[in-house]
Design a protein around this motif. Sequence first.
Motif, PDB file in Angstrom:
ATOM      1  N   LEU A  83      21.898  38.852  27.935  1.00  0.00           N
ATOM      2  CA  LEU A  83      22.555  37.868  28.370  1.00  0.00           C
ATOM      3  C   LEU A  83      22.481  36.359  27.827  1.00  0.00           C
ATOM      4  O   LEU A  83      23.037  35.725  28.077  1.00  0.00           O
ATOM      5  N   ARG A 141      25.353  30.579  37.420  1.00  0.00           N
ATOM      6  CA  ARG A 141      23.889  31.064  37.383  1.00  0.00           C
ATOM      7  C   ARG A 141      23.421  30.635  38.544  1.00  0.00           C
ATOM      8  O   ARG A 141      23.341  29.627  39.039  1.00  0.00           O
ATOM      9  N   SER A 142      22.463  31.664  39.441  1.00  0.00           N
ATOM     10  CA  SER A 142      21.601  31.242  40.638  1.00  0.00           C
ATOM     11  C   SER A 142      20.324  31.849  40.381  1.00  0.00           C
ATOM     12  O   SER A 142      20.314  32.947  39.997  1.00  0.00           O
ATOM     13  N   THR A 200      16.104  31.991  39.824  1.00  0.00           N
ATOM     14  CA  THR A 200      15.138  31.636  38.916  1.00  0.00           C
ATOM     15  C   THR A 200      15.218  32.768  37.566  1.00  0.00           C
ATOM     16  O   THR A 200      14.994  33.633  37.738  1.00  0.00           O
ATOM     17  N   GLU A 201      15.663  32.038  36.449  1.00  0.00           N
ATOM     18  CA  GLU A 201      16.015  32.959  35.405  1.00  0.00           C
ATOM     19  C   GLU A 201      14.636  33.428  34.878  1.00  0.00           C
ATOM     20  O   GLU A 201      13.589  32.606  34.826  1.00  0.00           O
ATOM     21  N   HIS A 202      14.536  34.518  34.441  1.00  0.00           N
ATOM     22  CA  HIS A 202      13.002  35.250  34.108  1.00  0.00           C
ATOM     23  C   HIS A 202      13.714  36.317  32.907  1.00  0.00           C
ATOM     24  O   HIS A 202      14.672  36.564  32.894  1.00  0.00           O
ATOM     25  N   ARG A 203      12.653  36.512  32.173  1.00  0.00           N
ATOM     26  CA  ARG A 203      12.905  37.778  31.144  1.00  0.00           C
ATOM     27  C   ARG A 203      13.090  39.113  31.884  1.00  0.00           C
ATOM     28  O   ARG A 203      12.299  39.546  32.635  1.00  0.00           O
ATOM     29  N   ASP A 238      18.899  44.288  30.581  1.00  0.00           N
ATOM     30  CA  ASP A 238      19.437  42.936  29.586  1.00  0.00           C
ATOM     31  C   ASP A 238      20.786  43.217  29.048  1.00  0.00           C
ATOM     32  O   ASP A 238      21.828  42.799  28.800  1.00  0.00           O
ATOM     33  N   ILE A 260      26.090  35.104  37.617  1.00  0.00           N
ATOM     34  CA  ILE A 260      24.791  35.923  37.534  1.00  0.00           C
ATOM     35  C   ILE A 260      23.528  35.521  38.375  1.00  0.00           C
ATOM     36  O   ILE A 260      23.409  34.112  38.463  1.00  0.00           O
ATOM     37  N   SER A 261      23.338  36.623  39.166  1.00  0.00           N
ATOM     38  CA  SER A 261      22.115  36.047  40.214  1.00  0.00           C
ATOM     39  C   SER A 261      20.813  36.694  39.999  1.00  0.00           C
ATOM     40  O   SER A 261      20.727  37.981  39.989  1.00  0.00           O
ATOM     41  N   TYR A 262      19.904  35.819  39.608  1.00  0.00           N
ATOM     42  CA  TYR A 262      18.273  36.411  39.389  1.00  0.00           C
ATOM     43  C   TYR A 262      17.710  36.814  40.792  1.00  0.00           C
ATOM     44  O   TYR A 262      17.468  35.504  41.465  1.00  0.00           O
ATOM     45  N   LEU A 282      18.909  42.114  39.589  1.00  0.00           N
ATOM     46  CA  LEU A 282      19.935  41.250  38.881  1.00  0.00           C
ATOM     47  C   LEU A 282      21.130  41.446  39.381  1.00  0.00           C
ATOM     48  O   LEU A 282      21.830  42.790  39.310  1.00  0.00           O
TER      49      LEU A 282
END
Length: 368
Positions: A240, A261-262, A264-267, A273, A300-302, A307
Amino acid sequence: MLSGPRADMVLVLAVLVLVGVAEGQRLGPGGRAANALVVSWLLALTVCAVLLLRRRFPLAVGWCTVVGTGAYYLLSTVDGPLVLVPIVVLYGLASQGRIQVAVAMAAVMVIGVGAGALAGGDVNGTAVFMLTGWLIAVVALGAMRHGRVAYAEEEAQLRAVQERLRIARELHDVIGHNMSMINVQASAALHRLKKDPDQAAEALAAIKEGSKEGLRELRATLGVLRQVDEEAPTAPTPGLARIEDLVVSAGLAGLDVRIERSGTEHRLPAAVDLAAYRIVQESLTNAAKHSGARHVTVRISYEDTHLTLVVEDDGQGPFPSRTASGGSGIAGMTERARALGGTLTAQHAPHGAFVVHARLPIQTGQGR
């Protein structure tokens, strides 16, 4: 640890030494040997010698050792260790999957020893019973080894098939996406070549860039098939983080793509991925190739454990054309999601838009 022909040679030498010690007790005065003793020695030498050929002629060597050992014990008055030779042969046959032949040879040995006991020889019923138990155990152990080897081979073949399927999906995603974009741009260039050469030139430039990107990803995907001493591919694994590349590529094909995007983005785990990237890529390919869409929204929703991807376009193309294109687009996306323990749906929304909705687990151990 010795194995193979060397182990056979060591066994032969050990058996001959033990046979020599046992048979030495039968020498006459002055070391004179009776005829029966000479024949016994010749049989022992023959049985041990043919053992060295068991890897080339397993069946012939098996019967030779069984018959030779039986004849030896008819002539010898001592319980020598020669029986180890046919036991080793029986184990080898059973471990190769020749269970019926090994059982037949073991049965012949038991019947021969039993007949000797009934005839009033030195062998009693206890010896027959113990020999039967030994032979059954040897054949069973050989069969178990054969089963373990066969299972390991099946597992290796299954892993190879799964790897080929994974590579096939990768190739489909890479080639399908870029070739679809090139096809759209080529059609636009042909249409505008005479009326608007400048726009045709832009389309051709987009074709050049798309083919370059496709070749780069193709080399990276095929890198798993490289030889050990070849240089590893330097291209990063798609994810991503590279979704903007898809937006640019789709824009060249006439799509207006918006990313929302919504959370909190994280690895993300590498497999998740990559799957997310491929799902977005395939969705954009379908939108450009089949639906006639102009606008696409990628959400894209974290979440903590999942995901969520939603790709929605405003195309009005019929649904069957998207599933019967001859490729494995929607089916491939669905299988990717399922392989990770997630879900994916692709269908028309009530307001007419086409929506791809994927939910992928991101916690360790969620995939299957």
